[in-house]
Design a protein around this motif. Sequence first.
Motif, PDB file in Angstrom:
ATOM      1  N   GLU A 151       3.959  -3.466   6.445  1.00 40.03           N
ATOM      2  CA  GLU A 151       4.902  -3.532   7.559  1.00 40.03           C
ATOM      3  C   GLU A 151       4.321  -2.913   8.820  1.00 40.03           C
ATOM      4  O   GLU A 151       4.622  -3.357   9.937  1.00 40.03           O
ATOM      5  CB  GLU A 151       6.217  -2.837   7.194  1.00 40.03           C
ATOM      6  CG  GLU A 151       7.038  -3.593   6.169  1.00 40.03           C
ATOM      7  CD  GLU A 151       8.454  -3.045   6.049  1.00 40.03           C
ATOM      8  OE1 GLU A 151       8.764  -2.028   6.693  1.00 40.03           O
ATOM      9  OE2 GLU A 151       9.254  -3.638   5.290  1.00 40.03           O
ATOM     10  N   ASN A 152       3.516  -1.885   8.665  1.00 42.52           N
ATOM     11  CA  ASN A 152       2.939  -1.193   9.818  1.00 42.52           C
ATOM     12  C   ASN A 152       1.605  -1.783  10.265  1.00 42.52           C
ATOM     13  O   ASN A 152       0.954  -1.251  11.172  1.00 42.52           O
ATOM     14  CB  ASN A 152       2.758   0.297   9.510  1.00 42.52           C
ATOM     15  CG  ASN A 152       4.092   1.013   9.400  1.00 42.52           C
ATOM     16  OD1 ASN A 152       5.025   0.706  10.138  1.00 42.52           O
ATOM     17  ND2 ASN A 152       4.197   1.952   8.481  1.00 42.52           N
ATOM     18  N   GLY A 153       1.203  -2.897   9.641  1.00 46.78           N
ATOM     19  CA  GLY A 153      -0.015  -3.564  10.059  1.00 46.78           C
ATOM     20  C   GLY A 153      -1.289  -2.851   9.665  1.00 46.78           C
ATOM     21  O   GLY A 153      -2.349  -3.121  10.225  1.00 46.78           O
ATOM     22  N   GLN A 154      -1.208  -1.956   8.688  1.00 40.23           N
ATOM     23  CA  GLN A 154      -2.399  -1.212   8.269  1.00 40.23           C
ATOM     24  C   GLN A 154      -3.250  -1.995   7.280  1.00 40.23           C
ATOM     25  O   GLN A 154      -4.439  -1.730   7.139  1.00 40.23           O
ATOM     26  CB  GLN A 154      -1.999   0.114   7.609  1.00 40.23           C
ATOM     27  CG  GLN A 154      -1.390   1.114   8.554  1.00 40.23           C
ATOM     28  CD  GLN A 154      -0.974   2.358   7.803  1.00 40.23           C
ATOM     29  OE1 GLN A 154       0.159   2.475   7.373  1.00 40.23           O
ATOM     30  NE2 GLN A 154      -1.893   3.272   7.614  1.00 40.23           N
ATOM     31  N   THR A 155      -2.633  -2.943   6.572  1.00 38.45           N
ATOM     32  CA  THR A 155      -3.371  -3.707   5.584  1.00 38.45           C
ATOM     33  C   THR A 155      -2.768  -5.095   5.466  1.00 38.45           C
ATOM     34  O   THR A 155      -1.596  -5.310   5.820  1.00 38.45           O
ATOM     35  CB  THR A 155      -3.341  -3.007   4.206  1.00 38.45           C
ATOM     36  OG1 THR A 155      -4.219  -3.690   3.304  1.00 38.45           O
ATOM     37  CG2 THR A 155      -1.940  -3.022   3.608  1.00 38.45           C
ATOM     38  N   THR A 156      -3.560  -6.023   4.990  1.00 40.48           N
ATOM     39  CA  THR A 156      -3.092  -7.388   4.748  1.00 40.48           C
ATOM     40  C   THR A 156      -2.963  -7.575   3.248  1.00 40.48           C
ATOM     41  O   THR A 156      -3.930  -7.332   2.508  1.00 40.48           O
ATOM     42  CB  THR A 156      -4.084  -8.424   5.311  1.00 40.48           C
ATOM     43  OG1 THR A 156      -4.231  -8.205   6.716  1.00 40.48           O
ATOM     44  CG2 THR A 156      -3.584  -9.835   5.063  1.00 40.48           C
ATOM     45  N   PRO A 157      -1.802  -7.997   2.763  1.00 41.79           N
ATOM     46  CA  PRO A 157      -1.604  -8.105   1.318  1.00 41.79           C
ATOM     47  C   PRO A 157      -2.372  -9.272   0.709  1.00 41.79           C
ATOM     48  O   PRO A 157      -2.685 -10.254   1.396  1.00 41.79           O
ATOM     49  CB  PRO A 157      -0.090  -8.328   1.200  1.00 41.79           C
ATOM     50  CG  PRO A 157       0.271  -9.042   2.468  1.00 41.79           C
ATOM     51  CD  PRO A 157      -0.607  -8.407   3.523  1.00 41.79           C
ATOM     52  N   LEU A 158      -2.673  -9.164  -0.577  1.00 43.87           N
ATOM     53  CA  LEU A 158      -3.223 -10.291  -1.313  1.00 43.87           C
ATOM     54  C   LEU A 158      -2.148 -11.369  -1.412  1.00 43.87           C
ATOM     55  O   LEU A 158      -0.954 -11.084  -1.330  1.00 43.87           O
ATOM     56  CB  LEU A 158      -3.653  -9.852  -2.716  1.00 43.87           C
ATOM     57  CG  LEU A 158      -4.777  -8.810  -2.803  1.00 43.87           C
ATOM     58  CD1 LEU A 158      -4.995  -8.390  -4.248  1.00 43.87           C
ATOM     59  CD2 LEU A 158      -6.057  -9.359  -2.196  1.00 43.87           C
ATOM     60  N   LEU A 159      -2.580 -12.613  -1.609  1.00 40.08           N
ATOM     61  CA  LEU A 159      -1.629 -13.718  -1.636  1.00 40.08           C
ATOM     62  C   LEU A 159      -0.603 -13.563  -2.751  1.00 40.08           C
ATOM     63  O   LEU A 159       0.584 -13.832  -2.550  1.00 40.08           O
ATOM     64  CB  LEU A 159      -2.381 -15.045  -1.801  1.00 40.08           C
ATOM     65  CG  LEU A 159      -1.512 -16.310  -1.737  1.00 40.08           C
ATOM     66  CD1 LEU A 159      -0.747 -16.368  -0.421  1.00 40.08           C
ATOM     67  CD2 LEU A 159      -2.374 -17.554  -1.914  1.00 40.08           C
ATOM     68  N   ASP A 160      -1.044 -13.097  -3.932  1.00 41.73           N
ATOM     69  CA  ASP A 160      -0.085 -12.954  -5.028  1.00 41.73           C
ATOM     70  C   ASP A 160       0.945 -11.870  -4.730  1.00 41.73           C
ATOM     71  O   ASP A 160       2.108 -11.978  -5.126  1.00 41.73           O
ATOM     72  CB  ASP A 160      -0.794 -12.674  -6.358  1.00 41.73           C
ATOM     73  CG  ASP A 160      -1.593 -11.387  -6.342  1.00 41.73           C
ATOM     74  OD1 ASP A 160      -1.860 -10.870  -5.244  1.00 41.73           O
ATOM     75  OD2 ASP A 160      -1.955 -10.901  -7.433  1.00 41.73           O
TER      76      ASP A 160
END
Length: 255
Positions: free
Chosen positions: A171-180
Amino acid sequence: MSLGQKIRDFRKERGITLTELAGQLKISPSYLSAVEREIRKPSIPMLKRISEALNVSVSYLVGDTDDTVTGEKLRFMRESRGLSLQDLAEISELPVSLLEKFENGQATPDLEDLKKLSEALNVTLRYFLDQTDRPDSLGYRLRKLRQKQGLTVAALAEKAGVSPGLLSQIENGQTTPLLDTLEKIARVLNTSVSYFLMKQEDVEDLLATLNSDILETLGDPNVQAVLRAVRDFNASEIKYILNFIQFFKQNRHLL
């Protein structure tokens, strides 16, 4: 702090000279200097270009920030460092009462405050200033949809089978989640993965492919009301509703 002061301070913090920034913006250094000295006011398009060049949101430059976002970022990083408010106050040399206001969204830290907090938490200033609250960003859309459905970070994390810390980072833009991971979150929120990933240009391209009849239908308030009512339904529920509508159309003369 004035708009011009913010632009100058953010420019210097990024190590960009006046001439270099003016070159990026394709404007004269004298014009940019006048903006920084509050002699001239930039147009809205120019302000957007400046914000993009400095990688800071327009809302922060003009002082119209979502204080809750900055507060959430501050609280998340403080807690992830295992610090209490008193600990952070001692390290940053900022009053506990002021830190509480920052975290609760009751006050906005100025650039000097953010520098102290960045040093105390060992993060870059960009952590607080990067444009992670743009309406088309993944984190922004996730937060808004979660809040709209009345879910806390902890509740959504539990339902999706992910950690609250990871969800906060997304939510804070610190990381991009994996697709799953994104698929799990999307299922809990009854939406599609494309909702989080589609850019504004993609939406505009999609609309451009629709004929005028469809656009007119989508513009009907009654149609919009129905779409809003069924947006959270699954495929079988939609099929049931469509069958009911068909039945109603065939038998409404009996009413």
